[in-house]
Design an enzyme around this catalytic site. Sequence first.
Site, PDB file in Angstrom:
ATOM      1  N   TYR A 150      37.804  43.686  33.494  1.00 56.91           N
ATOM      2  CA  TYR A 150      38.045  42.930  34.721  1.00 56.91           C
ATOM      3  C   TYR A 150      38.935  43.732  35.671  1.00 56.91           C
ATOM      4  O   TYR A 150      38.657  43.832  36.874  1.00 56.91           O
ATOM      5  CB  TYR A 150      38.689  41.598  34.360  1.00 56.91           C
ATOM      6  CG  TYR A 150      39.061  40.711  35.516  1.00 56.91           C
ATOM      7  CD1 TYR A 150      38.087  39.992  36.205  1.00 56.91           C
ATOM      8  CD2 TYR A 150      40.384  40.557  35.909  1.00 56.91           C
ATOM      9  CE1 TYR A 150      38.416  39.156  37.262  1.00 56.91           C
ATOM     10  CE2 TYR A 150      40.729  39.724  36.964  1.00 56.91           C
ATOM     11  CZ  TYR A 150      39.746  39.025  37.631  1.00 56.91           C
ATOM     12  OH  TYR A 150      40.089  38.205  38.674  1.00 56.91           O
ATOM     13  N   LYS A 162      37.859  45.098  39.361  1.00 55.03           N
ATOM     14  CA  LYS A 162      38.597  44.679  40.539  1.00 55.03           C
ATOM     15  C   LYS A 162      39.245  45.861  41.259  1.00 55.03           C
ATOM     16  O   LYS A 162      39.366  45.860  42.489  1.00 55.03           O
ATOM     17  CB  LYS A 162      39.663  43.653  40.146  1.00 55.03           C
ATOM     18  CG  LYS A 162      39.096  42.286  39.767  1.00 55.03           C
ATOM     19  CD  LYS A 162      38.278  41.673  40.889  1.00 55.03           C
ATOM     20  CE  LYS A 162      37.978  40.209  40.662  1.00 55.03           C
ATOM     21  NZ  LYS A 162      37.119  39.637  41.731  1.00 55.03           N
TER      22      LYS A 162
END
Length: 304
Positions: free
Chosen positions: A171, A175
Amino acid sequence: MSGVCTGRVVIVTGAGRGLGRAHALAFAAEGAKVVVNDVGAALDGSGGSSGPADDVVAEIRAAGGEAVADGHDVADWAGARGVIERAVAEFGRLDVLVNNAGILRDRMVVSLDEAEWDAVVRVHLKGHAAMLHHAAAYWRTEAKQGRPVDARVINTSSGAGLLGSVGQGCYSAAKAGILGLTLVAAAELARYGVTVNAIAPAARTRMTEAAFADTMAAPEAGAFDAMAPENVSPLLVWLGGNDAEAAKVTGRVFELDGGRITVADGWRRGPTVEIGRRWEPGELSAVVPALLAESNPPEPVYGS
């Protein structure tokens, strides 16, 4: 409401719940026509339903706004094109793209498997890239045909992308990739009249309630709910609206939580040593510690 988005056509991806829902409602309340994109998947990306997007559209229409639901998969290249085409077919144009769709597959790096990595990077990073690609192609065509373009892209990163987050390696990487994509797109699309910015929001959503249950709990009745998703949306609405000042903002990243807006400065060159020749490895045991002593220490990784 001030109507700062009157006449604007906005796509919000992942708009069936949480932050995306808040963004869609906020844009509609300020006069925008909204394409509510959501596949209705579970938090891990499995399954799907038209229900969440349909519910948001019904809410917007009940308040007197204009909206349509869209169920395309934004991480599919053709699907992303379909979202853009839906906006143009329904409302005749596209002015704002809010990339918000995402999933979670939290694992420590040592426990992470290939399928989990691929799923998270696909939805977050590829989903942003695919939507951005097709929106940019539409706006480039408009500009080349002599039609004025005053368009906005707002990408969704995270504190995990800025600083890292223990247990969220894939993640955080996705991002962080979105931040790099934002900077490049802002530089490339300025010539067509398009601004590209990113946000790193903190709010109570399906993606955060398990990881931050203690710090993101709802407040007592009557108190300001600092973690409500609706707190994040006003800056997006302003960035996507008709205010001339908003058109001057591009290539920037904003951290948002509660009533606070912070400009994230990102990577900058720090202390430097130059000797005009190739370094010998043995020389660096004194040089590197001295450079690090002059530099600002990094912010701690979330959860460390």
